[in-house]
Structure formats: structure tokens, C-alpha cells
Design an enzyme around this catalytic site. Sequence first.
Site, PDB file in Angstrom:
ATOM      1  N   GLU A   1      26.601  44.982  36.863  1.00  0.00           N
ATOM      2  CA  GLU A   1      25.944  44.505  35.641  1.00  0.00           C
ATOM      3  C   GLU A   1      26.327  43.030  35.472  1.00  0.00           C
ATOM      4  O   GLU A   1      27.314  42.693  34.824  1.00  0.00           O
ATOM      5  CB  GLU A   1      26.411  45.309  34.428  1.00  0.00           C
ATOM      6  CG  GLU A   1      26.047  46.781  34.497  1.00  0.00           C
ATOM      7  CD  GLU A   1      26.586  47.577  33.311  1.00  0.00           C
ATOM      8  OE1 GLU A   1      27.418  47.017  32.551  1.00  0.00           O
ATOM      9  OE2 GLU A   1      26.203  48.735  33.148  1.00  0.00           O
TER      10      GLU A   1
ATOM     11  N   GLU B   1      26.175  39.270  34.173  1.00  0.00           N
ATOM     12  CA  GLU B   1      25.804  38.489  32.993  1.00  0.00           C
ATOM     13  C   GLU B   1      25.708  37.020  33.369  1.00  0.00           C
ATOM     14  O   GLU B   1      26.344  36.574  34.321  1.00  0.00           O
ATOM     15  CB  GLU B   1      26.845  38.696  31.883  1.00  0.00           C
ATOM     16  CG  GLU B   1      26.943  40.147  31.417  1.00  0.00           C
ATOM     17  CD  GLU B   1      28.184  40.447  30.608  1.00  0.00           C
ATOM     18  OE1 GLU B   1      28.239  41.522  29.990  1.00  0.00           O
ATOM     19  OE2 GLU B   1      29.124  39.614  30.601  1.00  0.00           O
TER      20      GLU B   1
ATOM     21  N   GLU C   1      22.838  39.185  25.735  1.00  0.00           N
ATOM     22  CA  GLU C   1      24.241  39.601  25.686  1.00  0.00           C
ATOM     23  C   GLU C   1      24.915  39.037  24.432  1.00  0.00           C
ATOM     24  O   GLU C   1      24.292  38.394  23.592  1.00  0.00           O
ATOM     25  CB  GLU C   1      24.982  39.180  26.952  1.00  0.00           C
ATOM     26  CG  GLU C   1      25.312  40.339  27.886  1.00  0.00           C
ATOM     27  CD  GLU C   1      26.177  41.417  27.246  1.00  0.00           C
ATOM     28  OE1 GLU C   1      26.918  41.112  26.275  1.00  0.00           O
ATOM     29  OE2 GLU C   1      26.128  42.567  27.696  1.00  0.00           O
TER      30      GLU C   1
ATOM     31  N   GLU D   1      33.451  52.491  36.142  1.00  0.00           N
ATOM     32  CA  GLU D   1      33.011  51.120  35.913  1.00  0.00           C
ATOM     33  C   GLU D   1      34.250  50.228  35.921  1.00  0.00           C
ATOM     34  O   GLU D   1      35.082  50.322  35.006  1.00  0.00           O
ATOM     35  CB  GLU D   1      32.284  51.006  34.575  1.00  0.00           C
ATOM     36  CG  GLU D   1      31.866  49.591  34.226  1.00  0.00           C
ATOM     37  CD  GLU D   1      31.474  49.444  32.759  1.00  0.00           C
ATOM     38  OE1 GLU D   1      30.498  48.741  32.486  1.00  0.00           O
ATOM     39  OE2 GLU D   1      32.179  50.030  31.896  1.00  0.00           O
TER      40      GLU D   1
END
Length: 469
Positions: A130, A132, A211, A357
Amino acid sequence: MNVREVLEFAKKNKVQVVDLKFVDLIGTWQHFSIPVSELTENLFKDGSGLDGSSIRGWKAINNSDMLVVPDPATACLDPFCAVPTLSLVGNVMDPITRETYDRDPRYIAQKAEKYLQSTKLGDISYWGPEAEFFIFDQARYDQTSHSGYYFIDSEEGVWNMGQDGVNLGGKIRHKEGYFPVAPTDTQQDIRTEMILEMEKCGIEIEKHHHEVATAGQAEIDIRFDSLVRTADKMMMYKYIVKNVARRHGKTVTFMPKPIFGDNGSGMHTHQSIWKDGKPLFAGKEYAGVSQLCLYYIGGILKHAPALAAFTNPTTNSYKRLTPGFEAPVLLAYSSRNRSAGIRIPMYSPSPKAKRIEVRFPDPGANPYLAFSAMLMAGLDGIENKINPGEPAEKDLYDLEPKEAAKIRTMPGSLDEALHNLEKDHQFLLKGGVFSEDLIEAWISYKRTKEVDTMRLRPHPYEFFLYYDV
């Protein structure tokens, strides 16, 4: 696609140019292009030449000839070229020995996949990063012998709340970007354009959103895939995101901490191991995971200070790894708890969804090296039955000092991470996945080109603190 399918694909799409891409040691895509007349079956056997001495951390000038041998499975149309251009990612080989170059990060990732299979613990690992990033409207920076500065700007930035001229308000305050609708979120359409271009290149998307930080921080999540394929996709992901932004007169950075006082950019990395089509991380232990999964977590936690040299490989990475900005500094694990270094997602009860994760990596990492290093640490945990300890259910940012002191932490600097890697890297050498040469080259490059060069230069804030001493 196989070789024959690639040739047919190129003909069907009237390709005129073939772009050969490969990744350097640090994690930047490099490329050169050849006319489509050179696209033959032999290209996938013989490769095409390059000067390895001009690539960071690679060959000396007296031993510089190398080859890029394209992988047909990576074929897609490049979405940004003016003429139809076929994009192919390749491995780097020695033209004399015909062996894949040991400092080629993609080759290391391929060896990591083979090592997993050789252990008989599993036959495939799945990875879901994931990443960013920030979408800025302007980025200026310079460093000379007598000056140094940076200036970034975004129409969303909270610092533009009182800007003169046309100002419609609604700027995103610090830590409030997750995630109001338009018009506060001004970048819905640009992120959508990014994911549509990714899908054209075979990258499956799960979601995109604004975000937490002000000034255009974004996240796009891609669907999980095998280790090498996911690393390939992360390289294309960065390429697409940056070029779509450029189309709109904007600029993207994956720098972990470009803004003071707000959240940095991470690359939380979901991972799991399967065998014979069955998820090995699902079980009846804590949070529905298996004992094997807990040992894997134990390996990650044990080796995290050394892993940081690959998962958080910039001096700027450690501006992000500070408490209070959703950065997982403390090396603990938990279900749902985002303050822990490793989280066990609880979105679905399905065994197929069971994964971990790892939250400390950032998008400055070379994905081939970072994913491979985490896999090797986890496998070391399984092989040596490393106990991860008790899970952390509390908010780790609010622990009393005495309680917090009992939990190991991530390194506080890149220099510290490199020292940890020097002391703890035997787990990376198993199966010949990483080599002493690669690790030494990595440490040497990072020390001389990044740590030492930063140490030599005065910081602008030092003038604020010390000019009048």
C-alpha cells in the site's frame, strides 16, 4: 504472455518501438529503446547490450558490458509514449558467462521465490503493498556550498488557507486528509486517471483515496500477486503515477517525509505464504493465524533493525519513523492495532484473506530487495521457531515510558540501520539469495553517497538554532 504472444501483440498493436526497462541497485527504473525490427525471438535469448559501469552500484568501467534480457510476461503498451511502444522489463546478464548479474535486484527477488520453494515450507508468497505518495503543484530545491533550501507547494496545503487572490477555502488541515469528499479532496480525477492507466498495464487495483496528510497525500492499493510480479508492478505503479501527474502539470514524490508536522508516506506491505493452493497463515492461534504465521512474525520482528536498511533505505525515512504520525516505531504485533510494527488485518474471516501487514516499510524502498529481505526474515523465523512474544493490544504511542522501554524499536537513522545490517545478515545469505558482495555494495553506496553526504552539509534549521551562538 509468452514470446510468441508478445510478437503477435506487437504486430496487432502496430508497435514501432520497444522500450527495455531494468532496475538499478537503488531501485530506479532505467531504460533504453530499440526499433520494433529488433523484436525477434532471439531478443528474449540473447538480450540487448548496455554499459553497466554507468549504473549506480554496478560494474567497473573496465568490465562494463552487460545485457538486458526481457521477460515476455511483463509486456504491455507504454501509456506515455507518442508512438506505439512496447514496454518490457528484463533481467541483467553477463554477456560472457551468460549468468544473471548478482547485483540485479530482480534476480535477487527471483532467487528468493526459488528459496521459498526449496524449503518445502510453501510454494508461493503473496505481496500487497500500500504505497503512499504526495501530489504537489510545485517542488523547488537546491544545495550549494553557500546555500540550501527546499520549497514545496500544493493548492490543498493548509499553509495556503489565507493565500491572496482566488481562494475558495476548504484547504485540508494537518492530519485531516483521510478522507473527505470533493471539493476538499481536489484529486479524485487525477487518481482515477492513474488507476485506469495501471489497469491498462495489467495492474489490478483494489482502491484509491486521499491519505491523512494535507497537500495532496494519496494512496493507491494494488491487488496482491507473487513477489517478483508485485515488485514489477510497483515499478510500473511509480512510473504511471509520476507521469500522469506530469500530464496535469503536477509532480509526485514517494519521499517518505517531505512535510514537517504531518504524516509521512509509508508502504504497508501485506504478505502471506501458500502451499498447494492453501493459505498457510490461517489457523487457530491469536487473531486466527497459524503457528507458522507467528514464527514468521517472530522472524520479521527479530531482524527488523537490519531489514530497515532495505525497507527504509533513505536518510529521510527516519524523519517518518517517529511516534505520533502513524509510523510504527515499536517492534510489536497485534490485530487491528495500527500503532504496532506488524498488524494482522481482521477485515474478513476467510482463511484465504489471512495475512500479515508489515507497517514500517516506506515507498523509497527498492521493492525487489525489500520484499525479498522480509521473506527471508520470515522464513528464518519459521525455520528457527522464533517466538514473537505476546501481542500488543494497547495504543503503543500512549504507553508509560517504563512500559515502552521494554519494546524494541526501529533504528533511529539510516546509519544505525546499516550497522544493524552489517551485524545481522546471515539469514539473507541462505540459498544464495543475497550475497556478501551485494550487501557490502549496498552498505558502501548508502554510507558514502547518502549518510556521509548528508552529514557533511549544514541543515537550514541549524541556522535558526545556532547562527547567534
